[in-house]
Scaffold this motif. Structure first.
Motif, PDB file in Angstrom:
ATOM      1  N   VAL A 298      28.670  86.314 -48.122  1.00  0.00           N
ATOM      2  CA  VAL A 298      28.442  87.733 -47.977  1.00  0.00           C
ATOM      3  C   VAL A 298      27.109  88.308 -48.500  1.00  0.00           C
ATOM      4  O   VAL A 298      26.796  88.037 -49.696  1.00  0.00           O
ATOM      5  N   PHE A 299      26.323  89.046 -47.770  1.00  0.00           N
ATOM      6  CA  PHE A 299      25.100  89.518 -48.334  1.00  0.00           C
ATOM      7  C   PHE A 299      24.986  91.007 -48.184  1.00  0.00           C
ATOM      8  O   PHE A 299      25.401  91.435 -47.148  1.00  0.00           O
ATOM      9  N   GLU A 300      24.532  91.587 -49.406  1.00  0.00           N
ATOM     10  CA  GLU A 300      24.655  93.147 -49.251  1.00  0.00           C
ATOM     11  C   GLU A 300      23.330  93.478 -49.205  1.00  0.00           C
ATOM     12  O   GLU A 300      22.272  93.054 -49.703  1.00  0.00           O
ATOM     13  N   ASP A 301      23.060  94.764 -48.311  1.00  0.00           N
ATOM     14  CA  ASP A 301      21.929  95.673 -48.108  1.00  0.00           C
ATOM     15  C   ASP A 301      20.596  94.548 -47.939  1.00  0.00           C
ATOM     16  O   ASP A 301      19.411  94.574 -48.688  1.00  0.00           O
ATOM     17  N   LEU A 302      20.279  94.041 -46.922  1.00  0.00           N
ATOM     18  CA  LEU A 302      19.578  93.371 -46.193  1.00  0.00           C
ATOM     19  C   LEU A 302      18.668  94.453 -45.693  1.00  0.00           C
ATOM     20  O   LEU A 302      18.605  95.157 -44.994  1.00  0.00           O
ATOM     21  N   ALA A 303      17.118  94.486 -46.420  1.00  0.00           N
ATOM     22  CA  ALA A 303      16.382  95.595 -46.206  1.00  0.00           C
ATOM     23  C   ALA A 303      14.852  94.881 -46.009  1.00  0.00           C
ATOM     24  O   ALA A 303      14.134  95.841 -45.740  1.00  0.00           O
ATOM     25  N   SER A 304      14.662  93.655 -46.343  1.00  0.00           N
ATOM     26  CA  SER A 304      13.171  93.365 -46.574  1.00  0.00           C
ATOM     27  C   SER A 304      13.020  91.926 -46.100  1.00  0.00           C
ATOM     28  O   SER A 304      14.159  91.224 -45.996  1.00  0.00           O
ATOM     29  N   LEU A 305      11.943  91.580 -46.007  1.00  0.00           N
ATOM     30  CA  LEU A 305      11.556  89.969 -45.645  1.00  0.00           C
ATOM     31  C   LEU A 305      11.952  89.174 -46.658  1.00  0.00           C
ATOM     32  O   LEU A 305      12.486  88.137 -46.650  1.00  0.00           O
ATOM     33  N   ALA A 306      11.951  89.689 -48.133  1.00  0.00           N
ATOM     34  CA  ALA A 306      12.115  88.822 -49.158  1.00  0.00           C
ATOM     35  C   ALA A 306      13.780  88.586 -49.074  1.00  0.00           C
ATOM     36  O   ALA A 306      14.250  87.696 -49.495  1.00  0.00           O
ATOM     37  N   ASP A 307      14.587  89.882 -48.779  1.00  0.00           N
ATOM     38  CA  ASP A 307      16.111  89.565 -48.735  1.00  0.00           C
ATOM     39  C   ASP A 307      16.296  88.565 -47.656  1.00  0.00           C
ATOM     40  O   ASP A 307      17.305  87.901 -48.100  1.00  0.00           O
ATOM     41  N   PHE A 308      15.573  88.591 -46.779  1.00  0.00           N
ATOM     42  CA  PHE A 308      16.002  87.678 -45.379  1.00  0.00           C
ATOM     43  C   PHE A 308      15.655  86.296 -45.830  1.00  0.00           C
ATOM     44  O   PHE A 308      16.122  85.371 -45.748  1.00  0.00           O
ATOM     45  N   ASP A 309      14.439  86.047 -46.587  1.00  0.00           N
ATOM     46  CA  ASP A 309      14.201  84.793 -47.272  1.00  0.00           C
ATOM     47  C   ASP A 309      15.206  84.242 -48.040  1.00  0.00           C
ATOM     48  O   ASP A 309      15.552  82.926 -48.172  1.00  0.00           O
ATOM     49  N   THR A 310      15.745  85.061 -49.084  1.00  0.00           N
ATOM     50  CA  THR A 310      17.112  84.633 -49.763  1.00  0.00           C
ATOM     51  C   THR A 310      18.170  84.112 -49.062  1.00  0.00           C
ATOM     52  O   THR A 310      18.920  83.201 -49.178  1.00  0.00           O
ATOM     53  N   LEU A 311      18.548  84.767 -47.889  1.00  0.00           N
ATOM     54  CA  LEU A 311      19.342  84.625 -46.759  1.00  0.00           C
ATOM     55  C   LEU A 311      19.200  83.108 -46.672  1.00  0.00           C
ATOM     56  O   LEU A 311      20.182  82.168 -46.340  1.00  0.00           O
ATOM     57  N   LEU A 312      18.037  82.806 -45.944  1.00  0.00           N
ATOM     58  CA  LEU A 312      17.705  81.612 -45.584  1.00  0.00           C
ATOM     59  C   LEU A 312      17.685  80.449 -46.363  1.00  0.00           C
ATOM     60  O   LEU A 312      17.989  79.127 -46.355  1.00  0.00           O
ATOM     61  N   ILE A 321      21.946  75.137 -40.103  1.00  0.00           N
ATOM     62  CA  ILE A 321      22.135  74.845 -38.540  1.00  0.00           C
ATOM     63  C   ILE A 321      20.895  75.780 -38.002  1.00  0.00           C
ATOM     64  O   ILE A 321      20.696  77.079 -38.315  1.00  0.00           O
ATOM     65  N   GLU A 322      20.003  75.047 -37.124  1.00  0.00           N
ATOM     66  CA  GLU A 322      18.751  76.004 -36.630  1.00  0.00           C
ATOM     67  C   GLU A 322      18.907  77.126 -36.025  1.00  0.00           C
ATOM     68  O   GLU A 322      18.042  77.840 -36.357  1.00  0.00           O
ATOM     69  N   GLU A 323      19.767  77.104 -35.086  1.00  0.00           N
ATOM     70  CA  GLU A 323      19.897  78.326 -34.248  1.00  0.00           C
ATOM     71  C   GLU A 323      21.164  79.406 -34.744  1.00  0.00           C
ATOM     72  O   GLU A 323      22.295  78.727 -34.950  1.00  0.00           O
ATOM     73  N   ASN A 324      20.835  80.610 -34.802  1.00  0.00           N
ATOM     74  CA  ASN A 324      21.728  81.530 -35.400  1.00  0.00           C
ATOM     75  C   ASN A 324      21.705  82.743 -34.682  1.00  0.00           C
ATOM     76  O   ASN A 324      20.653  83.072 -34.284  1.00  0.00           O
ATOM     77  N   MET A 325      22.905  83.298 -34.614  1.00  0.00           N
ATOM     78  CA  MET A 325      22.956  84.739 -33.599  1.00  0.00           C
ATOM     79  C   MET A 325      23.174  85.902 -34.637  1.00  0.00           C
ATOM     80  O   MET A 325      24.032  85.615 -35.563  1.00  0.00           O
ATOM     81  N   TYR A 376      14.342  78.108 -38.833  1.00  0.00           N
ATOM     82  CA  TYR A 376      15.525  78.691 -38.177  1.00  0.00           C
ATOM     83  C   TYR A 376      14.724  79.598 -37.053  1.00  0.00           C
ATOM     84  O   TYR A 376      14.189  80.313 -37.501  1.00  0.00           O
ATOM     85  N   ASP A 377      15.991  79.804 -35.968  1.00  0.00           N
ATOM     86  CA  ASP A 377      15.402  80.542 -34.942  1.00  0.00           C
ATOM     87  C   ASP A 377      16.932  81.597 -35.137  1.00  0.00           C
ATOM     88  O   ASP A 377      18.059  81.175 -35.081  1.00  0.00           O
ATOM     89  N   PHE A 378      16.403  82.859 -34.687  1.00  0.00           N
ATOM     90  CA  PHE A 378      17.373  84.059 -34.857  1.00  0.00           C
ATOM     91  C   PHE A 378      17.484  84.855 -33.502  1.00  0.00           C
ATOM     92  O   PHE A 378      16.366  84.965 -33.071  1.00  0.00           O
ATOM     93  N   TYR A 379      18.734  85.063 -32.877  1.00  0.00           N
ATOM     94  CA  TYR A 379      18.848  85.797 -31.663  1.00  0.00           C
ATOM     95  C   TYR A 379      19.722  87.111 -32.074  1.00  0.00           C
ATOM     96  O   TYR A 379      20.594  87.021 -32.416  1.00  0.00           O
TER      97      TYR A 379
END
Length: 481
Positions: A298-312, A321-325, A376-379
């Motif tokens: 569970v990730f809260e308050d995704l708002a920036s590229l830094a947050d997205f990198d934390t998720l990665l 897994i390389e491909e994610n939706m 990672y690829d994201f769709y």
């Protein structure tokens, strides 16, 4: 004997003429007279026979059809197993799942009761400070478990560079331990206590979902002035067609929303004791959201590229897994668009999104359907369920989910062979005699079916199904705090 006019049976007539060219109560129906309204009017209004679709397509289903599959099952329970990690690592955490230096002078490390001590004598390990991740010590395990006069949760290590760990750590410090290999002296015996692989078992059970529609026989023959057409394609001037069609559409949406929102019952709860009449855990089913919150991320308050990198970085620690939706609501979709667009913010001649050349006569595409970050690829896709005000969109707590586009190979007992399945799929009850994926039947006096003496038409809907979320550690729920 003459006409009895007091009973209104005829014999009374008017000889009053209407020579004047005027509108009067004697020559036209009075539209203000409620006795005439609803039966006939002289001046008919301009009628729009078709309903206005002010909410567009109102169905909120279709999500599971896009990301998963549906397969039959013939049991009351579906059981699957998932692999555990290959390597041994112990991480200090708050609570019972701890890993601490009990006595730093002797290198004694104690694991919490939630951990299984699989560290063997002769293994080489890395010991680090849990609070900082620094102060790395390369050590060899000298003693482990009750065979070496320790408790089952203890082992001792000796560092390669210093006499003891006291230079870097102190008693009761939290540590992380990672087994990297082993080292033995010449002519020494073999390593004791071989490691056996274990698996984690998960299960889910199908639930019965029902709906119902009823109308009297007379109303099925009633013709209205509104031509109804719904998302199911039913049309006509009989209003019951609309009611029946919307009942089916609503039921099909319920089949999906139940799989998303359902939760397993807790023994002793009021649902088990009063409503279901079932003892123990045999009620409810694990839906998508509960599976992710229980076994996923569970990730809260995704708002920036830094947050997205934390998720990665967290995905790296899982199955990678390389491909994610990404299925997201409108707010998060715009946030992701702005986040990716910001990478091109310094383009010299204006905005340049994607791989096309912008000019003054071209409509600028400010949205992204796919992008790549790291490995990672994201769709990305909008999820109507999270936007609709009459669905989860009215809550505003869940902003999206990340679902891996992976498959797993498992043995299907019903089919008797190995099957490749997506991580997310639906199982429904079915056999040679009855398919309960989506059943519907009609009873009553209307049509060919007549299983009751009442002058009614009843339409019944039923399904028995459950959702299987395999590898939930690769799923992420995106929430608002």
């Amino acid at each position: 004997m003459g006409f009895n006019t007091s009973l209104g049976l005829g014999g009374s007539y008017s000889l009053t003429g209407s020579p004047s060219q005027i509108v009067s109560a004697n020559t036209y129906f009075d539209l203000a007279n409620t006795a005439n309204q609803g039966w006939a009017q002289q001046y008919l209004p301009e009628l729009y026979e078709q309903e206005v679709e002010r909410y567009g397509n109102r169905t909120i289903g279709g999500f599971l059809q896009m990301v998963g599959a549906e397969m039959p099952m013939s049991s009351d329970q579906v059981v699957w197993s998932e692999q555990n990690r290959l390597h041994l690592a112990y991480k200090n955490k708050s609570g019972n799942e701890s890993c601490v230096i009990t006595t730093v002078s002797s290198g004694l490390i104690t694991l919490g009761s939630d951990y299984v001590n699989s560290v063997r004598v002769g293994a080489t390990v890395i010991v680090t400070d849990a609070s900082t991740g620094l102060k790395t010590n390369y050590c060899r395990v000298e003693k482990s478990g009750t065979a070496d006069s320790l408790t089952a949760q203890q082992f001792t290590v000796k560092p390669y560079k210093t006499a003891t760990l006291s230079a870097d750590l102190s008693d009761a410090d939290g540590v992380n331990v990672f087994v990297v290999g082993s080292e033995f002296a010449k002519g020494s015996g073999t390593m004791s206590n071989g490691l056996k692989p274990t698996f984690t078992k998960f299960d889910n059970r199908p639930v019965i979902i029902k709906d119902y529609f009823k109308i009297s026989g007379s109303d099925t023959a009633q013709i209205g002035w509104i031509e109804t057409t719904d998302e199911a394609g039913q049309s006509g001037y009989s209003w019951y067609l609309k009611s029946a069609g919307e009942t089916r559409l609503r039921f099909e949406d319920y089949l999906e929303t139940t799989m998303i929102e359902a939760q397993k019952g807790v023994p002793g709860s009021s649902t088990a004791d009063t409503d279901m009449g079932i003892a123990g855990e045999n009620f409810g089913t694990e839906g998508l959201f509960e599976a992710i919150e229980t076994r996923g991320n569970v990730f809260e308050d995704l708002a920036s590229l830094a947050d997205f990198d934390t998720l990665l970085k967290n995905l790296d620690k899982q199955g990678a897994i390389e491909e994610n939706m990404l299925y997201v609501n409108r707010e998060l979709a715009l946030t992701l668009d702005d986040m990716v667009a910001g990478l091109n913010a310094n383009y010299a001649n204006g905005t340049s999104y994607g791989v096309f050349n912008n000019d003054a006569d071209m409509a600028l595409n400010l949205g992204f359907s796919a992008f790549r970050r790291g490995s990672y690829d994201f769709y990305k896709s909008d999820w109507k369920y999270l936007n609709d005000a009459a669905a989860r969109g009215g809550f505003g707590d869940v902003s999206g989910v990340l679902i891996p586009a992976g498959t797993s190979t498992v043995y299907d007992q019903s089919l008797g062979k190995n099957m490749t399945r997506p991580f997310l799929h639906v199982r429904y009850r079915s056999s040679e005699t009855d398919d309960r994926r989506l059943k519907s039947w009609v009873t009553g006096s209307v049509g060919s079916a007549s299983y009751t003496g009442e002058d009614i038409m009843e339409v019944h809907y039923l399904s028995e199904r459950c959702l299987v979320v395999q590898g939930a550690n690769n799923f992420v729920m995106l929430k608002e705090s």
